[in-house]
Scaffold this motif. Structure first.
Motif, PDB file in Angstrom:
ATOM      1  N   ILE A  58     -72.100  23.518 190.187  1.00  0.00           N
ATOM      2  CA  ILE A  58     -73.336  24.297 190.241  1.00  0.00           C
ATOM      3  C   ILE A  58     -74.152  24.108 188.968  1.00  0.00           C
ATOM      4  N   ALA A  59     -73.496  24.147 187.814  1.00  0.00           N
ATOM      5  CA  ALA A  59     -74.226  23.985 186.557  1.00  0.00           C
ATOM      6  C   ALA A  59     -74.913  22.623 186.495  1.00  0.00           C
ATOM      7  N   LYS A  60     -74.208  21.596 186.923  1.00  0.00           N
ATOM      8  CA  LYS A  60     -74.793  20.253 186.888  1.00  0.00           C
ATOM      9  C   LYS A  60     -75.908  20.103 187.923  1.00  0.00           C
ATOM     10  N   ALA A  61     -75.685  20.652 189.125  1.00  0.00           N
ATOM     11  CA  ALA A  61     -76.673  20.492 190.190  1.00  0.00           C
ATOM     12  C   ALA A  61     -77.965  21.253 189.877  1.00  0.00           C
ATOM     13  N   GLU A  62     -77.835  22.474 189.372  1.00  0.00           N
ATOM     14  CA  GLU A  62     -79.028  23.242 189.027  1.00  0.00           C
ATOM     15  C   GLU A  62     -79.759  22.614 187.837  1.00  0.00           C
ATOM     16  N   SER A  63     -79.021  22.037 186.916  1.00  0.00           N
ATOM     17  CA  SER A  63     -79.652  21.341 185.796  1.00  0.00           C
ATOM     18  C   SER A  63     -80.444  20.147 186.300  1.00  0.00           C
ATOM     19  N   ALA A  64     -79.859  19.402 187.219  1.00  0.00           N
ATOM     20  CA  ALA A  64     -80.558  18.248 187.791  1.00  0.00           C
ATOM     21  C   ALA A  64     -81.790  18.695 188.564  1.00  0.00           C
ATOM     22  N   ALA A  65     -81.657  19.784 189.320  1.00  0.00           N
ATOM     23  CA  ALA A  65     -82.785  20.282 190.105  1.00  0.00           C
ATOM     24  C   ALA A  65     -83.931  20.739 189.220  1.00  0.00           C
ATOM     25  N   SER A  66     -83.606  21.204 188.011  1.00  0.00           N
ATOM     26  CA  SER A  66     -84.633  21.662 187.077  1.00  0.00           C
ATOM     27  C   SER A  66     -85.205  20.535 186.223  1.00  0.00           C
ATOM     28  N   GLY A  67     -84.636  19.351 186.338  1.00  0.00           N
ATOM     29  CA  GLY A  67     -85.105  18.243 185.527  1.00  0.00           C
ATOM     30  C   GLY A  67     -84.649  18.318 184.082  1.00  0.00           C
ATOM     31  N   SER A  68     -83.462  18.888 183.851  1.00  0.00           N
ATOM     32  CA  SER A  68     -82.961  19.027 182.490  1.00  0.00           C
ATOM     33  C   SER A  68     -82.853  17.668 181.799  1.00  0.00           C
ATOM     34  N   PRO A  69     -83.105  17.642 180.492  1.00  0.00           N
ATOM     35  CA  PRO A  69     -83.051  16.373 179.779  1.00  0.00           C
ATOM     36  C   PRO A  69     -81.640  15.833 179.624  1.00  0.00           C
ATOM     37  N   LYS A  70     -80.635  16.696 179.771  1.00  0.00           N
ATOM     38  CA  LYS A  70     -79.250  16.217 179.747  1.00  0.00           C
ATOM     39  C   LYS A  70     -78.350  17.196 180.486  1.00  0.00           C
ATOM     40  N   GLU A  71     -77.158  16.720 180.825  1.00  0.00           N
ATOM     41  CA  GLU A  71     -76.228  17.543 181.586  1.00  0.00           C
ATOM     42  C   GLU A  71     -75.745  18.726 180.752  1.00  0.00           C
ATOM     43  N   PRO A  72     -75.323  19.782 181.408  1.00  0.00           N
ATOM     44  CA  PRO A  72     -74.828  20.948 180.673  1.00  0.00           C
ATOM     45  C   PRO A  72     -73.504  20.639 179.983  1.00  0.00           C
ATOM     46  N   GLU A  73     -73.254  21.364 178.913  1.00  0.00           N
ATOM     47  CA  GLU A  73     -71.945  21.305 178.261  1.00  0.00           C
ATOM     48  C   GLU A  73     -71.113  22.478 178.764  1.00  0.00           C
ATOM     49  N   ILE A  74     -69.866  22.197 179.147  1.00  0.00           N
ATOM     50  CA  ILE A  74     -68.998  23.217 179.726  1.00  0.00           C
ATOM     51  C   ILE A  74     -67.710  23.273 178.916  1.00  0.00           C
ATOM     52  N   GLU A  75     -67.415  24.445 178.370  1.00  0.00           N
ATOM     53  CA  GLU A  75     -66.233  24.628 177.522  1.00  0.00           C
ATOM     54  C   GLU A  75     -65.368  25.729 178.113  1.00  0.00           C
ATOM     55  N   ILE A  76     -64.077  25.440 178.288  1.00  0.00           N
ATOM     56  CA  ILE A  76     -63.110  26.430 178.759  1.00  0.00           C
ATOM     57  C   ILE A  76     -62.316  26.928 177.550  1.00  0.00           C
ATOM     58  N   TYR A  77     -62.222  28.248 177.379  1.00  0.00           N
ATOM     59  CA  TYR A  77     -61.527  28.809 176.227  1.00  0.00           C
ATOM     60  C   TYR A  77     -60.868  30.127 176.616  1.00  0.00           C
ATOM     61  N   ASN A  78     -60.062  30.661 175.696  1.00  0.00           N
ATOM     62  CA  ASN A  78     -59.344  31.925 175.937  1.00  0.00           C
ATOM     63  C   ASN A  78     -58.662  31.920 177.308  1.00  0.00           C
ATOM     64  N   SER A  79     -57.839  30.908 177.537  1.00  0.00           N
ATOM     65  CA  SER A  79     -57.124  30.811 178.807  1.00  0.00           C
ATOM     66  C   SER A  79     -55.808  31.578 178.743  1.00  0.00           C
ATOM     67  N   TYR A  80     -55.497  32.262 179.823  1.00  0.00           N
ATOM     68  CA  TYR A  80     -54.259  33.029 179.933  1.00  0.00           C
ATOM     69  C   TYR A  80     -53.436  32.522 181.109  1.00  0.00           C
ATOM     70  N   PRO A  81     -52.115  32.480 180.950  1.00  0.00           N
ATOM     71  CA  PRO A  81     -51.269  32.043 182.063  1.00  0.00           C
ATOM     72  C   PRO A  81     -51.080  33.155 183.084  1.00  0.00           C
ATOM     73  N   LEU A  82     -50.575  32.812 184.240  1.00  0.00           N
ATOM     74  CA  LEU A  82     -50.186  33.800 185.238  1.00  0.00           C
ATOM     75  C   LEU A  82     -48.929  34.516 184.759  1.00  0.00           C
ATOM     76  N   THR A  83     -48.906  35.829 184.895  1.00  0.00           N
ATOM     77  CA  THR A  83     -47.676  36.595 184.649  1.00  0.00           C
ATOM     78  C   THR A  83     -46.987  36.766 185.996  1.00  0.00           C
ATOM     79  N   ASP A  84     -45.949  35.960 186.217  1.00  0.00           N
ATOM     80  CA  ASP A  84     -45.269  35.879 187.510  1.00  0.00           C
ATOM     81  C   ASP A  84     -43.828  36.356 187.318  1.00  0.00           C
ATOM     82  N   ASN A  85     -43.572  37.613 187.605  1.00  0.00           N
ATOM     83  CA  ASN A  85     -42.291  38.227 187.299  1.00  0.00           C
ATOM     84  C   ASN A  85     -41.143  37.638 188.110  1.00  0.00           C
ATOM     85  N   ASP A  86     -40.057  37.315 187.405  1.00  0.00           N
ATOM     86  CA  ASP A  86     -38.852  36.810 188.049  1.00  0.00           C
ATOM     87  C   ASP A  86     -38.298  37.867 189.006  1.00  0.00           C
TER      88      ASP A  86
END
Length: 421
Positions: free
Chosen positions: A291-319
């Motif tokens: 979606i970020a890339k497609a909307e950027s293209a639709a708007s005529g953005s001068p370059k693609e968006p930068e996407i950063e994933i951070y503060n990731s947490y694992p699943l707490t899956d109880n034994d």
């Protein structure tokens, strides 16, 4: 002797600890510390454990503390508490409310509050650690008390693992942890299988072309672009995730522009997603990027968006086996009706990074922290959702029986492995 009998013997000295533990809790509450800044808290923890006869390892992964208490042959159980607070200005009005301020990672001054109950976690684990140390004839094996930094950033458990945790402790047979939640104080809530969701924060930088506010035709307006991305993202869970599957996608921050008559050249969105399965997580992240890339293209953005994933947490899956074992122990110890399955929680935790790295089973449960009468009244009139929850500036677990039941839960759970036969 049953594990419950062992737990009762260990807890026989709990009333004598009440003033000490409440004073510790209030001290931690008044002196909260941000993630990776828990120097004062970890210092007090190390001092207390040393005085109790634990083999203490400080500064594990920065500010983490581990205490090991060997008490003859037997299993090894690990109990964990997190120590960090949040950049929140307290509004509880308590006589021990925090007025602390600190400098965050960005160099900004911020108020600090234990708005998630980690002060409860530290106080209850110290209480359990003291009881085990003082009642060694009631149990056998090794107890590990682990105090973790930076749960709120999702990397504190990993920093302890990367800091050599495995080489400092015997491999546990089980890892155990708990979290205070908005349920009646005195209740405990084990749950088998997925309990806390995995989570990711996503930062998207969208690019446009700046201009004067009076000349929008010369711009590529990132405010409009960001708005279109936000609207489009609202359909991902509603229209792309299969009904019955759990998923949350929240846009928590939009930053664009500095003045009403300036069209900026970029905008920043910050999102948070929660899932219980890796395929759904992958689906959400792929949709965000598309979606970020497609909307950027639709708007005529001068370059693609930068996407950063951070503060990731694992699943707490109880034994399943470990959870069944502590549930049986809880039901045998606590009064009827106080052991309740709290169900899946949409909050997230990094605790499981420790047992996963050590290759051991784990289980994680909830403990109630809301005044039981207040909770009952809210339940009767359908306003439970309005009660102050974790991360609220009004979040304040009642002192008792939250501390006593939380301490008992840790002792009972660990005794399911360490209790003398």
């Amino acid at each position: 002797m049953t594990s419950t009998a062992s737990a009762r013997r260990i807890l026989s000295g709990q009333d004598a600890l009440r003033d000490w533990q409440e004073a510790l809790y209030k001290d931690f509450h008044v002196h909260p510390e941000l993630s990776h800044q828990e120097e004062r808290t970890s210092g007090i923890v190390a001092e207390q454990l040393t005085g109790l006869g634990y083999e203490v390892h400080s500064k594990v992964g920065g500010t983490g503390v581990v205490g090991v208490l060997a008490n003859g042959d037997g299993p090894t159980a690990l109990l964990r508490a997190d120590m960090d607070a949040l950049p929140v200005k307290e509004a509880t009005g308590l006589d021990y409310a925090s007025t602390a301020v600190a400098i965050d990672d960005a160099g900004n001054q911020t108020p600090v509050m234990h708005a998630c109950g980690h002060d409860v976690h530290v106080s209850t684990l110290l209480g359990a650690a003291r009881l085990f140390a003082e009642q060694r004839d009631a149990w056998a094996g090794t107890l590990i008390a682990l105090f973790q930094p930076a749960e709120e950033l999702g990397d504190g458990a990993k920093t302890m693992v990367d800091g050599g945790l495995a080489g400092l402790i015997p491999t546990p047979d089980v890892a155990l942890a708990q979290h205070v939640l908005v349920h009646p104080a005195g209740t405990v809530g084990p749950h088998p299988g997925p309990f806390l969701s995995m989570a990711d924060s996503v930062r998207i930088t969208l690019y446009g072309r700046g201009s004067h506010g009076s000349m929008p035709h010369l711009s590529i307006d990132p405010a409009v672009l960001a708005s279109m991305v936000v609207v489009r993202l609202q359909g991902v869970v509603a229209r792309e995730v299969q009904p019955g599957e759990f998923a949350v996608l929240t846009v928590g921050r939009i930053a664009v522009g500095a003045k009403s008559n300036i069209i900026d050249d970029h905008a920043v969105l910050e999102l948070n997603i929660r899932t219980y399965s890796q395929p759904i997580r992958d689906q959400l992240l792929a949709a965000i990027e598309r979606i970020a890339k497609a909307e950027s293209a639709a708007s005529g953005s001068p370059k693609e968006p930068e996407i950063e994933i951070y503060n990731s947490y694992p699943l707490t899956d109880n034994d399943a086996d470990a959870t069944a074992r502590i549930t049986a122990a809880f039901e045998d110890f606590f009064p009827a009706g106080t052991v309740q399955d709290f169900g899946r929680q949409t909050a997230s935790e990094d605790f499981s990074d420790v047992p996963t790295a050590l290759g051991v089973p784990y289980t994680y449960w909830g403990v109630g922290g809301t005044d039981a009468a207040v909770y009952a009244a809210a339940e009767a009139d359908g306003t439970v959702s309005s009660l102050p929850a974790n991360h609220s500036p009004m979040f304040a677990p009642v002192l008792q029986p939250t501390l006593s039941s939380g301490t008992a839960a840790l002792v009972v759970a660990a005794s399911a492995w360490l209790g003398r036969a």
